[in-house]
Design a protein around this motif. Structure first.
Motif, PDB file in Angstrom:
ATOM      1  N   TYR A  74       1.962  14.046  50.351  1.00  0.00           N
ATOM      2  CA  TYR A  74       3.404  14.314  50.273  1.00  0.00           C
ATOM      3  C   TYR A  74       3.915  14.264  48.840  1.00  0.00           C
ATOM      4  O   TYR A  74       4.741  15.075  48.446  1.00  0.00           O
ATOM      5  N   VAL A  75       3.439  13.315  48.051  1.00  0.00           N
ATOM      6  CA  VAL A  75       3.928  13.187  46.678  1.00  0.00           C
ATOM      7  C   VAL A  75       3.454  14.371  45.822  1.00  0.00           C
ATOM      8  O   VAL A  75       4.233  14.904  45.024  1.00  0.00           O
ATOM      9  N   VAL A  76       2.225  14.807  45.994  1.00  0.00           N
ATOM     10  CA  VAL A  76       1.738  15.967  45.246  1.00  0.00           C
ATOM     11  C   VAL A  76       2.510  17.222  45.650  1.00  0.00           C
ATOM     12  O   VAL A  76       2.919  18.024  44.799  1.00  0.00           O
ATOM     13  N   PHE A  77       2.761  17.388  46.930  1.00  0.00           N
ATOM     14  CA  PHE A  77       3.525  18.548  47.394  1.00  0.00           C
ATOM     15  C   PHE A  77       4.955  18.510  46.846  1.00  0.00           C
ATOM     16  O   PHE A  77       5.485  19.534  46.399  1.00  0.00           O
ATOM     17  N   ALA A  78       5.580  17.347  46.856  1.00  0.00           N
ATOM     18  CA  ALA A  78       6.957  17.225  46.349  1.00  0.00           C
ATOM     19  C   ALA A  78       7.021  17.483  44.846  1.00  0.00           C
ATOM     20  O   ALA A  78       7.945  18.144  44.358  1.00  0.00           O
ATOM     21  N   ALA A  79       6.055  16.979  44.103  1.00  0.00           N
ATOM     22  CA  ALA A  79       6.040  17.208  42.650  1.00  0.00           C
ATOM     23  C   ALA A  79       5.840  18.686  42.335  1.00  0.00           C
ATOM     24  O   ALA A  79       6.470  19.223  41.406  1.00  0.00           O
ATOM     25  N   ASN A  80       4.984  19.359  43.098  1.00  0.00           N
ATOM     26  CA  ASN A  80       4.784  20.794  42.889  1.00  0.00           C
ATOM     27  C   ASN A  80       6.042  21.588  43.209  1.00  0.00           C
ATOM     28  O   ASN A  80       6.390  22.524  42.496  1.00  0.00           O
ATOM     29  N   THR A  81       6.707  21.209  44.276  1.00  0.00           N
ATOM     30  CA  THR A  81       7.924  21.909  44.652  1.00  0.00           C
ATOM     31  C   THR A  81       9.009  21.722  43.596  1.00  0.00           C
ATOM     32  O   THR A  81       9.713  22.676  43.241  1.00  0.00           O
ATOM     33  N   ALA A  82       9.138  20.513  43.064  1.00  0.00           N
ATOM     34  CA  ALA A  82      10.112  20.271  42.002  1.00  0.00           C
ATOM     35  C   ALA A  82       9.751  21.045  40.737  1.00  0.00           C
ATOM     36  O   ALA A  82      10.628  21.590  40.057  1.00  0.00           O
ATOM     37  N   ALA A  83       8.471  21.115  40.416  1.00  0.00           N
ATOM     38  CA  ALA A  83       8.044  21.857  39.228  1.00  0.00           C
ATOM     39  C   ALA A  83       8.282  23.351  39.396  1.00  0.00           C
ATOM     40  O   ALA A  83       8.673  24.031  38.435  1.00  0.00           O
ATOM     41  N   ILE A  84       8.084  23.872  40.589  1.00  0.00           N
ATOM     42  CA  ILE A  84       8.348  25.296  40.816  1.00  0.00           C
ATOM     43  C   ILE A  84       9.835  25.583  40.735  1.00  0.00           C
ATOM     44  O   ILE A  84      10.255  26.596  40.177  1.00  0.00           O
ATOM     45  N   GLN A  85      10.638  24.682  41.259  1.00  0.00           N
ATOM     46  CA  GLN A  85      12.085  24.878  41.189  1.00  0.00           C
ATOM     47  C   GLN A  85      12.565  24.870  39.734  1.00  0.00           C
ATOM     48  O   GLN A  85      13.371  25.701  39.331  1.00  0.00           O
ATOM     49  N   ALA A  86      12.060  23.945  38.946  1.00  0.00           N
ATOM     50  CA  ALA A  86      12.440  23.901  37.533  1.00  0.00           C
ATOM     51  C   ALA A  86      11.890  25.101  36.774  1.00  0.00           C
ATOM     52  O   ALA A  86      12.561  25.635  35.885  1.00  0.00           O
ATOM     53  N   SER A  87      10.700  25.531  37.119  1.00  0.00           N
ATOM     54  CA  SER A  87      10.107  26.683  36.443  1.00  0.00           C
ATOM     55  C   SER A  87      10.815  27.978  36.808  1.00  0.00           C
ATOM     56  O   SER A  87      10.843  28.917  36.007  1.00  0.00           O
ATOM     57  N   ALA A  88      11.385  28.037  38.000  1.00  0.00           N
ATOM     58  CA  ALA A  88      12.125  29.239  38.390  1.00  0.00           C
ATOM     59  C   ALA A  88      13.333  29.448  37.484  1.00  0.00           C
ATOM     60  O   ALA A  88      13.696  30.590  37.176  1.00  0.00           O
ATOM     61  N   LEU A  89      13.950  28.375  37.037  1.00  0.00           N
ATOM     62  CA  LEU A  89      15.059  28.510  36.089  1.00  0.00           C
ATOM     63  C   LEU A  89      14.583  29.023  34.736  1.00  0.00           C
ATOM     64  O   LEU A  89      15.307  29.729  34.041  1.00  0.00           O
ATOM     65  N   ALA A  90      13.369  28.662  34.356  1.00  0.00           N
ATOM     66  CA  ALA A  90      12.818  29.177  33.098  1.00  0.00           C
ATOM     67  C   ALA A  90      12.501  30.665  33.207  1.00  0.00           C
ATOM     68  O   ALA A  90      12.578  31.394  32.219  1.00  0.00           O
ATOM     69  N   VAL A  91      12.166  31.121  34.406  1.00  0.00           N
ATOM     70  CA  VAL A  91      11.854  32.539  34.604  1.00  0.00           C
ATOM     71  C   VAL A  91      13.135  33.366  34.693  1.00  0.00           C
ATOM     72  O   VAL A  91      13.263  34.410  34.056  1.00  0.00           O
ATOM     73  N   GLN A 151      24.824  29.286  30.839  1.00  0.00           N
ATOM     74  CA  GLN A 151      24.384  29.870  29.580  1.00  0.00           C
ATOM     75  C   GLN A 151      22.958  29.438  29.215  1.00  0.00           C
ATOM     76  O   GLN A 151      22.644  29.172  28.063  1.00  0.00           O
ATOM     77  N   TRP A 152      22.095  29.343  30.246  1.00  0.00           N
ATOM     78  CA  TRP A 152      20.686  29.066  30.019  1.00  0.00           C
ATOM     79  C   TRP A 152      19.967  30.398  29.954  1.00  0.00           C
ATOM     80  O   TRP A 152      20.054  31.212  30.868  1.00  0.00           O
ATOM     81  N   MET A 153      19.262  30.628  28.891  1.00  0.00           N
ATOM     82  CA  MET A 153      18.578  31.905  28.749  1.00  0.00           C
ATOM     83  C   MET A 153      17.203  31.868  29.420  1.00  0.00           C
ATOM     84  O   MET A 153      16.643  30.804  29.679  1.00  0.00           O
ATOM     85  N   LYS A 154      16.688  33.046  29.669  1.00  0.00           N
ATOM     86  CA  LYS A 154      15.344  33.163  30.227  1.00  0.00           C
ATOM     87  C   LYS A 154      14.343  32.761  29.155  1.00  0.00           C
ATOM     88  O   LYS A 154      14.417  33.233  28.038  1.00  0.00           O
ATOM     89  N   LEU A 155      13.420  31.888  29.501  1.00  0.00           N
ATOM     90  CA  LEU A 155      12.423  31.445  28.532  1.00  0.00           C
ATOM     91  C   LEU A 155      11.096  32.167  28.673  1.00  0.00           C
ATOM     92  O   LEU A 155      10.343  32.270  27.718  1.00  0.00           O
ATOM     93  N   CYS A 156      10.813  32.661  29.860  1.00  0.00           N
ATOM     94  CA  CYS A 156       9.499  33.254  30.086  1.00  0.00           C
ATOM     95  C   CYS A 156       9.367  34.641  29.487  1.00  0.00           C
ATOM     96  O   CYS A 156       8.259  35.154  29.373  1.00  0.00           O
ATOM     97  N   ASN A 157      10.479  35.274  29.103  1.00  0.00           N
ATOM     98  CA  ASN A 157      10.335  36.541  28.399  1.00  0.00           C
ATOM     99  C   ASN A 157       9.966  36.302  26.938  1.00  0.00           C
ATOM    100  O   ASN A 157       9.506  37.190  26.255  1.00  0.00           O
ATOM    101  N   ARG A 158      10.152  35.083  26.449  1.00  0.00           N
ATOM    102  CA  ARG A 158       9.779  34.732  25.077  1.00  0.00           C
ATOM    103  C   ARG A 158       8.424  34.020  25.016  1.00  0.00           C
ATOM    104  O   ARG A 158       7.655  34.220  24.097  1.00  0.00           O
ATOM    105  N   TYR A 159       8.150  33.147  25.988  1.00  0.00           N
ATOM    106  CA  TYR A 159       6.907  32.358  26.022  1.00  0.00           C
ATOM    107  C   TYR A 159       6.078  32.797  27.234  1.00  0.00           C
ATOM    108  O   TYR A 159       5.899  32.054  28.188  1.00  0.00           O
TER     109      TYR A 159
END
Length: 176
Positions: free
Chosen positions: A97-114, A121-129
């Motif tokens: 459960y903890v590994v699944f929850a950590a992955n889900t949180a990381a995907i949610q945070a990474s979706a904002l970077a994409v 006013q948060w810019m897309k980061l994945c078009n630069r990195y």
């Protein structure tokens, strides 16, 4: 294949995937030059969810290694096997459960970077990195596969626990 051998095989594969995921996220960096003088370095420490993912994946890999060492010791299984089986069952559940929850949180945070978020006013980061984001994406896939394998391991430990009990009387140990 025997359930014990299958459990060992699944633990080895999930440990390898968790270590791979932690290494991919933890060692991933990319530096870009902005405005010809200012350099910006993207690392996993930029997102708290990725930082936690590295530690949680590392901890789950260590837990799986400890369970592998326990399974290789034949003389550890003695009379209080019921208590050991309950402990392994609860720890397997918690780790999955903890590994699944950590992955889900990381995907949610990474979706904002994409995608970015214009209202904040948060810019897309994945078009630069791009290389950084692709490597994080691969690490998250590895970690999700490990989480699924750990859920299967948890199911196998539940089977190992509840086969000790009688099917006729609720939570009464089987006679030897």
């Amino acid at each position: 294949m025997d359930t014990r051998k299958m459990g060992v095989f699944l633990r080895i594969i999930s440990t390898v995937l968790l270590v791979l995921s932690a290494c991919l996220v933890g060692l991933d960096t990319q530096t870009k030059v902005i405005f010809y003088t200012f350099t910006r370095k993207a690392t996993f420490r930029d997102l708290d969810a990725l930082y936690l993912l590295v530690w949680i994946d590392s901890g789950a890999a260590v837990y799986n290694l400890l369970q592998l060492f326990r399974s290789f010791r034949k003389n550890l299984i003695t009379a209080p096997y019921k208590n050991l089986a309950w402990g392994v069952y609860f720890l397997d559940q918690a780790a999955a459960y903890v590994v699944f929850a950590a992955n889900t949180a990381a995907i949610q945070a990474s979706a904002l970077a994409v995608t970015g978020e214009e209202s904040f006013q948060w810019m897309k980061l994945c078009n630069r990195y791009t290389r950084f984001c692709f490597q994080i994406g691969g690490a998250l896939v590895c970690s999700y596969i490990a989480a699924i394998l750990m859920a299967i391991i948890s199911t196998m430990s539940a089977y190992a626990l509840f086969r000790l009990y009688s099917p006729k009387q609720f939570l009464l140990l089987k006679g030897r």
